[in-house]
Scaffold this active site. Sequence first.
Site, PDB file in Angstrom:
ATOM      1  N   THR A 140       5.887  -5.495  -0.090  1.00 59.06           N
ATOM      2  CA  THR A 140       6.157  -7.028  -0.493  1.00 59.06           C
ATOM      3  C   THR A 140       7.361  -6.977  -0.882  1.00 59.06           C
ATOM      4  OG1 THR A 140       3.906  -7.277  -1.300  1.00 59.06           O
ATOM      5  CG2 THR A 140       5.386  -8.610  -2.335  1.00 59.06           C
TER       6      THR A 140
ATOM      7  N   GLU B 169       2.024   3.527   3.945  1.00 55.59           N
ATOM      8  CA  GLU B 169       2.569   3.799   5.296  1.00 55.59           C
ATOM      9  C   GLU B 169       1.345   3.669   6.464  1.00 55.59           C
ATOM     10  OE1 GLU B 169       4.054   7.952   5.603  1.00 55.59           O
ATOM     11  OE2 GLU B 169       5.434   7.599   3.828  1.00 55.59           O
TER      12      GLU B 169
ATOM     13  N   GLU C 174      -3.161  -2.956  -3.369  1.00 52.78           N
ATOM     14  CA  GLU C 174      -3.432  -2.128  -4.654  1.00 52.78           C
ATOM     15  C   GLU C 174      -4.638  -1.169  -4.540  1.00 52.78           C
ATOM     16  OE1 GLU C 174      -0.721  -2.336  -5.505  1.00 52.78           O
ATOM     17  OE2 GLU C 174      -0.013  -3.938  -6.565  1.00 52.78           O
TER      18      GLU C 174
END
Length: 381
Positions: free
Chosen positions: A160, A129, A364
């Site tokens: 994505t 977020e 990530e």
Amino acid sequence: MPVERVLPDSDAEDLLNLVREIASSELKPIASEYEAASRFPREQFRLLGRSGLLGLPYPEKWGGSAVSYEVYLQVLEEIAAAWMTVGVGLSVHTMSCYPLANFGTDEQRGEWLPEMLEGNLLGAYALSEAQAGSDAAALSTRATADGDDYLVSGTKAWITHAGQADFYTLMVRTSDDRSRGVSCLLADASTPGLTAAALEHKMGLTGSPTAQILLDQARVPARRRIGAEGDGLKFALDALNSGRLGIAACAVGLAQAALDEAVAWAMQRSQFGKPIIDFQGLEFLLADMAAGVESARATYLDAARRRDRGMEFRRQASIAKLVATDMAMRVTTDAVQVLGGYGYTRDFPVERYMREAKVPQIFEGTNQIQRMVIARELRKV
């Protein structure tokens, strides 16, 4: 030239040969065109699904191929070397399936997982977020129980496949407890109240759509909750450990592609009467690039083998992600340097590789976060 790989068996060799064929004939020839047009390769993902490549590391019982992570990551590397958008997309899809595959009930897996793994459905992983990027526990998207459903409101960022995915693995807040207040919902893309915002304008990976997901009283059936309320953060962090290996493999593939372009150019480009690869300044640069690529490959494979054997691999996953993505940024930048002015033009793919190499250092978990994870694990020794 093809990477010389040490694979565990003939089945893995056959799989990698299939992947190389698809990558060379169906992906690489159109990658630059699609990226220039910001065009999402949906049909290419369907091809991967028909070829059995969207469910590689998951059990055959649910439509997967039960391939080891050691082999799956090398598949990812080959695909990313041909087209980074597709490699990253495959990694994201695999991570989107992770909570259901590992923590769902048999009934849930039987109902939804086969279509995900066989390629009929493409997934998106919705954790981040605007105010909760590196701090996943700070997310505020709220799911409130309403009979047999949850009403979900909030905004997910940097997603994505936003607007293209068929399902979204949502991490949502179901209580105010920081660590035990996050739950996991599997939302269908057609859920009323779930919409994708305008696409982000990015410097690279332009064929991969990234946008916010807006949730306005989106009604998600409670039976689509994975695990118990409050288990979501654990699922998210577990998925990220494996997802970091996917990004490491993609980064190595991208760097390998840049290295190949640089070597080919240095061998055919002549200055002062001889190929520029014969100049020590260039050959040492290329040697350092090759050393970086092969070292990073060995690093992610070590982590993958630990994962396959049921060993702890969190620290090794963070090291692999850190090492591989920093390496990819260096190698792609050096590839542009090898090609000189030509490398700075869009007539050659290395400028695109350099632009694409930046974001793996960020998603990530940023590489600064990876250093924190590694240091935290060291304190446990």
